[in-house]
Design an enzyme around this catalytic site. Structure first.
Site, PDB file in Angstrom:
ATOM      1  N   ARG A   1      -1.124  -9.271  13.147  1.00  0.00           N
ATOM      2  CA  ARG A   1      -1.623  -8.210  12.259  1.00  0.00           C
ATOM      3  C   ARG A   1      -2.388  -8.807  11.086  1.00  0.00           C
ATOM      4  O   ARG A   1      -3.413  -8.268  10.663  1.00  0.00           O
ATOM      5  CB  ARG A   1      -0.460  -7.338  11.759  1.00  0.00           C
ATOM      6  CG  ARG A   1       0.067  -6.414  12.854  1.00  0.00           C
ATOM      7  CD  ARG A   1       1.445  -5.870  12.523  1.00  0.00           C
ATOM      8  NE  ARG A   1       1.472  -5.070  11.332  1.00  0.00           N
ATOM      9  CZ  ARG A   1       2.543  -4.938  10.534  1.00  0.00           C
ATOM     10  NH1 ARG A   1       3.662  -5.572  10.832  1.00  0.00           N
ATOM     11  NH2 ARG A   1       2.480  -4.192   9.475  1.00  0.00           N
TER      12      ARG A   1
ATOM     13  N   LYS B   1       0.832  -1.215   0.000  1.00  0.00           N
ATOM     14  CA  LYS B   1       0.000   0.000   0.000  1.00  0.00           C
ATOM     15  C   LYS B   1       0.867   1.266   0.000  1.00  0.00           C
ATOM     16  O   LYS B   1       0.606   2.194  -0.743  1.00  0.00           O
ATOM     17  CB  LYS B   1      -0.949   0.016   1.204  1.00  0.00           C
ATOM     18  CG  LYS B   1      -1.943  -1.135   1.230  1.00  0.00           C
ATOM     19  CD  LYS B   1      -2.996  -0.960   2.306  1.00  0.00           C
ATOM     20  CE  LYS B   1      -2.452  -0.998   3.706  1.00  0.00           C
ATOM     21  NZ  LYS B   1      -1.854  -2.298   4.097  1.00  0.00           N
TER      22      LYS B   1
ATOM     23  N   ARG C   1      10.727  -2.091  11.275  1.00  0.00           N
ATOM     24  CA  ARG C   1       9.692  -1.697  12.230  1.00  0.00           C
ATOM     25  C   ARG C   1       9.576  -2.718  13.356  1.00  0.00           C
ATOM     26  O   ARG C   1       9.699  -3.913  13.125  1.00  0.00           O
ATOM     27  CB  ARG C   1       8.346  -1.584  11.507  1.00  0.00           C
ATOM     28  CG  ARG C   1       8.169  -0.249  10.825  1.00  0.00           C
ATOM     29  CD  ARG C   1       6.956  -0.216   9.959  1.00  0.00           C
ATOM     30  NE  ARG C   1       5.769  -0.818  10.548  1.00  0.00           N
ATOM     31  CZ  ARG C   1       4.575  -0.759   9.970  1.00  0.00           C
ATOM     32  NH1 ARG C   1       4.415  -0.137   8.830  1.00  0.00           N
ATOM     33  NH2 ARG C   1       3.534  -1.324  10.539  1.00  0.00           N
TER      34      ARG C   1
ATOM     35  N   ARG D   1      -9.882   0.656   8.399  1.00  0.00           N
ATOM     36  CA  ARG D   1      -9.539  -0.755   8.613  1.00  0.00           C
ATOM     37  C   ARG D   1     -10.686  -1.509   9.261  1.00  0.00           C
ATOM     38  O   ARG D   1     -10.569  -2.724   9.477  1.00  0.00           O
ATOM     39  CB  ARG D   1      -8.323  -0.839   9.524  1.00  0.00           C
ATOM     40  CG  ARG D   1      -6.988  -1.063   8.805  1.00  0.00           C
ATOM     41  CD  ARG D   1      -5.946  -0.993   9.873  1.00  0.00           C
ATOM     42  NE  ARG D   1      -4.720  -1.662   9.679  1.00  0.00           N
ATOM     43  CZ  ARG D   1      -3.580  -1.061   9.335  1.00  0.00           C
ATOM     44  NH1 ARG D   1      -3.562   0.202   9.007  1.00  0.00           N
ATOM     45  NH2 ARG D   1      -2.467  -1.738   9.312  1.00  0.00           N
TER      46      ARG D   1
ATOM     47  N   ARG E   1      11.156  -6.448   5.242  1.00  0.00           N
ATOM     48  CA  ARG E   1      10.908  -5.024   4.978  1.00  0.00           C
ATOM     49  C   ARG E   1      11.810  -4.092   5.797  1.00  0.00           C
ATOM     50  O   ARG E   1      12.014  -4.292   6.986  1.00  0.00           O
ATOM     51  CB  ARG E   1       9.438  -4.720   5.305  1.00  0.00           C
ATOM     52  CG  ARG E   1       9.071  -3.262   5.190  1.00  0.00           C
ATOM     53  CD  ARG E   1       7.614  -3.077   5.004  1.00  0.00           C
ATOM     54  NE  ARG E   1       6.868  -3.158   6.245  1.00  0.00           N
ATOM     55  CZ  ARG E   1       5.559  -2.915   6.327  1.00  0.00           C
ATOM     56  NH1 ARG E   1       4.871  -2.608   5.239  1.00  0.00           N
ATOM     57  NH2 ARG E   1       4.937  -3.015   7.471  1.00  0.00           N
TER      58      ARG E   1
HETATM   59  P1  AMP Z   1       0.460   0.264   9.417  1.00  0.00           P
HETATM   60  O1  AMP Z   1       1.668   1.128   9.309  1.00  0.00           O
HETATM   61  O2  AMP Z   1      -0.668   0.732   8.536  1.00  0.00           O
HETATM   62  O3  AMP Z   1       0.754  -1.196   9.256  1.00  0.00           O
HETATM   63  O4  AMP Z   1      -0.090   0.450  10.919  1.00  0.00           O
HETATM   64  C1  AMP Z   1       0.709   0.118  12.046  1.00  0.00           C
HETATM   65  C2  AMP Z   1      -0.182  -0.038  13.274  1.00  0.00           C
HETATM   66  O5  AMP Z   1      -0.865   1.203  13.543  1.00  0.00           O
HETATM   67  C3  AMP Z   1      -1.299  -1.070  13.122  1.00  0.00           C
HETATM   68  O6  AMP Z   1      -0.867  -2.397  13.379  1.00  0.00           O
HETATM   69  C4  AMP Z   1      -2.289  -0.566  14.170  1.00  0.00           C
HETATM   70  O7  AMP Z   1      -1.866  -0.884  15.477  1.00  0.00           O
HETATM   71  C5  AMP Z   1      -2.192   0.952  14.002  1.00  0.00           C
HETATM   72  N1  AMP Z   1      -3.142   1.439  12.966  1.00  0.00           N
HETATM   73  C6  AMP Z   1      -2.833   1.986  11.767  1.00  0.00           C
HETATM   74  N2  AMP Z   1      -3.941   2.303  11.085  1.00  0.00           N
HETATM   75  C7  AMP Z   1      -4.989   1.941  11.858  1.00  0.00           C
HETATM   76  C8  AMP Z   1      -6.401   1.974  11.690  1.00  0.00           C
HETATM   77  N3  AMP Z   1      -6.978   2.472  10.581  1.00  0.00           N
HETATM   78  N4  AMP Z   1      -7.169   1.515  12.709  1.00  0.00           N
HETATM   79  C9  AMP Z   1      -6.619   1.051  13.850  1.00  0.00           C
HETATM   80  N5  AMP Z   1      -5.303   0.942  14.052  1.00  0.00           N
HETATM   81  C10 AMP Z   1      -4.481   1.396  13.078  1.00  0.00           C
END
Ligand code: AMP
Length: 219
Positions: free
Chosen positions: A171, A13, A160, A88, A127
């Protein structure tokens, strides 16, 4: 124009968001980046989100929706943005629709990057992300020119904390349970565009750009 990028963690993404941002001249709104930024700066939002992020769980809807609505109220999102990692959950998708509707706006398209589950784990464990500009790299599939250094801004690359195998599995579980229903939600509205994410990054990008050019022609 508001675009949503849908796909599992590791679907690409962030990489494809860059392409849409350039093609459509829109800002990139990545919920994960906003949370990580808050965490790094030790803000209340960061403290609220920390335990969920560490566990690979979703931050509660109320907190996430508030953060995103505040972000898109800024001037740069006046004409739209590219959402990455948001919404999400169905609750988040509905809240976004309501907020946009109040301003006479709506989601243009939800672009779903489809990648088989078996490929996702490999992508996430390999990654590396730039600490400065957040650009993603992969040790095998998309290595940086200089190890540990971002090609775009020369920032330091890091892995990360939530890209550990155990957290990745959580996740992915959360994604399949809570985010997959969004496909149906946008499909029913006639807003879903599916693209094959299991091909070379450039090919995925080409498919998306072709779709966007088609949209622009229709306008
Ligand atoms: P990402 O970088 O999009 O993989 O997000 C990293 C972490 O941030 C996720 O595993 C969640 O803990 C939190 N997070 C990001 N976006 C959301 C969302 N839309 N709703 C809830 N938690 C989120």
């Amino acid at each position: 124009m508001f675009f949503i990028l849908l796909g599992a963690p590791g679907a690409g993404k962030g990489t494809q968001a860059d392409i849409i941002v350039k093609e459509m001249s829109l800002p990139h709104v990545a919920s994960g980046d906003l949370f990580r930024h808050a965490l790094k700066n030790g803000t209340d939002l960061g403290k609220q989100a920390e335990s969920y992020m560490k566990a690979g769980k979703l931050v509660p809807d109320e907190i996430t929706i508030k953060m995103i609505l505040e972000r898109i109220a800024k001037d740069d999102c006046e004409n739209g943005c590219v959402f990455d990692g948001f919404p999400r959950t169905l609750e988040q998708a509905k809240a976004l629709d309501v907020a946009l509707e109040k301003q006479g706006k709506s989601i243009e398209s939800a672009i779903y990057i489809e990648v088989p589950e078996s490929v996702l784990l490999d992508r996430l464990t390999g990654r590396w992300v730039c600490r400065t500009c957040q650009s993603p790299f992969h040790q095998k599939n998309q290595p940086p020119k200089k190890p540990g250094v971002c090609d775009k801004c020369e920032g330091e690359l890091y892995q990360r904390a939530d890209d550990k195998e155990e957290t990745i599995k959580e996740r992915l579980k959360v994604y399949f349970a809570q985010t997959m229903p969004l496909l149906d939600y946008y499909d029913k509205k006639g807003r879903l565009f599916r693209c094959n994410g299991n091909q070379h990054i450039g090919e995925v990008g080409k498919d998306i750009v072709k779709f966007l050019k088609g949209l622009k022609q229709k306008k």
